[in-house]
Each structure stands twice: as structure tokens, then as C-alpha cells.
Write an enzyme that holds these catalytic residues in place. Sequence first.
Site, short mmCIF file in Angstrom:
data_model
loop_
_atom_site.label_atom_id
_atom_site.label_comp_id
_atom_site.label_asym_id
_atom_site.label_seq_id
_atom_site.Cartn_x
_atom_site.Cartn_y
_atom_site.Cartn_z
N LYS A 9 0.83 -1.22 0.00
CA LYS A 9 0.00 0.00 0.00
C LYS A 9 0.86 1.27 0.00
O LYS A 9 2.07 1.21 0.26
CB LYS A 9 -0.95 -0.05 1.21
N TYR A 49 -12.39 -2.03 -3.50
CA TYR A 49 -12.91 -2.15 -2.14
C TYR A 49 -14.43 -1.97 -2.08
O TYR A 49 -14.97 -1.58 -1.04
CB TYR A 49 -12.22 -1.14 -1.22
N THR A 91 -5.38 -7.22 10.59
CA THR A 91 -5.77 -5.99 9.88
C THR A 91 -5.48 -4.75 10.72
O THR A 91 -4.96 -3.76 10.22
CB THR A 91 -7.28 -6.04 9.54
N ASN A 112 -2.34 0.34 6.71
CA ASN A 112 -1.79 -0.87 7.31
C ASN A 112 -0.85 -1.65 6.39
O ASN A 112 -0.65 -2.85 6.55
CB ASN A 112 -2.92 -1.75 7.86
N HIS A 115 -2.11 -5.46 1.56
CA HIS A 115 -3.37 -6.17 1.33
C HIS A 115 -3.06 -7.57 0.87
O HIS A 115 -2.12 -7.78 0.09
CB HIS A 115 -4.20 -5.47 0.23
N GLU A 126 -9.56 -10.74 -7.72
CA GLU A 126 -8.60 -9.63 -7.56
C GLU A 126 -7.43 -9.76 -8.53
O GLU A 126 -6.93 -8.75 -9.04
CB GLU A 126 -8.11 -9.60 -6.11
#
Length: 137
Positions: A9, A49, A91, A112, A115, A126
Site C-alpha cells: 500500500k 474495495y 488488519t 496498514n 493487502h 482480484e
Amino acid sequence: IERTLSIIKPNAVAKDAIGAILGRFEAAGLRIVAARMMHLSREQASAFYAVHQERPFFGELVDFMTSGPVMVQVLEGEGAIAKNREIMGATNPAEAAPGTIRADFADSFTENAAHGSDAPETAAEEIAFFFPEGVCE
Ligand code: ATP
Ligand code: MG
């Protein structure tokens, strides 16, 4: 052999942790079979998302995921989905076990660091979302 979709991320890319994170995957027996740097549009992040669109953190999540480049990868290995989630940690980084990616690189619940797909069906969806051209053998 199983495949999963992983995203490093924006906060982890910004802190130059790509190499460290990919190294953890490889050390755990997860092979990187596809990878791409991209800066997600709001449309892409919202679609990725979409399952969370009614959640209170959705706007903040889309803001974050579009705040800078990400690295998307396909990881392959025995039990890749569960193994990747184990290496990432919980998470909520406050609950992530020591030595996990989120314990070491997360900045907040939203930021965080990584993913990973949560099931075979979502992994397939995905992977197709980010690599519609397919992934080489
Ligand atoms: P990911 O789908 O990113 O791998 P996950 O499956 O562990 O993470 P999800 O429940 O799918 O967690 O939530 C997706 C993402 O939304 C989380 O990784 C986090 O960035 C953000 N998020 C989830 N819950 C919260 C929350 N309560 N507050 C803030 N951000 C959250
Ligand atoms: Mg999830």
C-alpha cells in the site's frame, strides 16, 4: 498450487519498504509471479474495495489507497492465501503479531501497509482485476 493478490500500500511504498516486504514473501516460500507499480484512480480503488462501500472508513480508505503509488503482485505457493495473511498480520496493526508486515510497517488501521486476498474466490477476482491480460506460467 495456489495464487493470491498482494498489494504493497502507499504508506509502505513511501517508506521504501517494497524490497523488505517482497523479501519476506520470498523467504516464506511465496514466489512473485507478476508485479506492477500503479497509482490507483478513485474509480479503481472504489471498485477494488466495493465490498466496504457502506462502511464508515470507506472514504478514508479510498483517499489513502489513491494517495500514492502501490505495488500489486501475484504470489504463488502452497497455501499462498493463508500464508500471505499470516505474514501480514492482523488488519488492525495494534493487534498484529510482532515480526509481521503490519506490525513493522503499518501507520494506522487504514494505513496498514499491505493487502492480501482472503479466499480463493476473491483471489481469482482480484488477480483478474489487476492482471486482466493474465499471468505467465
Ligand atoms: P485487506 O483487504 O486490505 O487485505 P483485510 O482483509 O485484513 O485487509 P478488510 O476488513 O478487508 O481487512 O478491510 C480492508 C481495509 O480497510 C483494511 O486493510 C484497512 O486498510 C481498512 N480498514 C478496515 N477496517 C477498518 C477500520 N475499522 N478502520 C479503518 N480502516 C479500516
Ligand atoms: Mg480484505
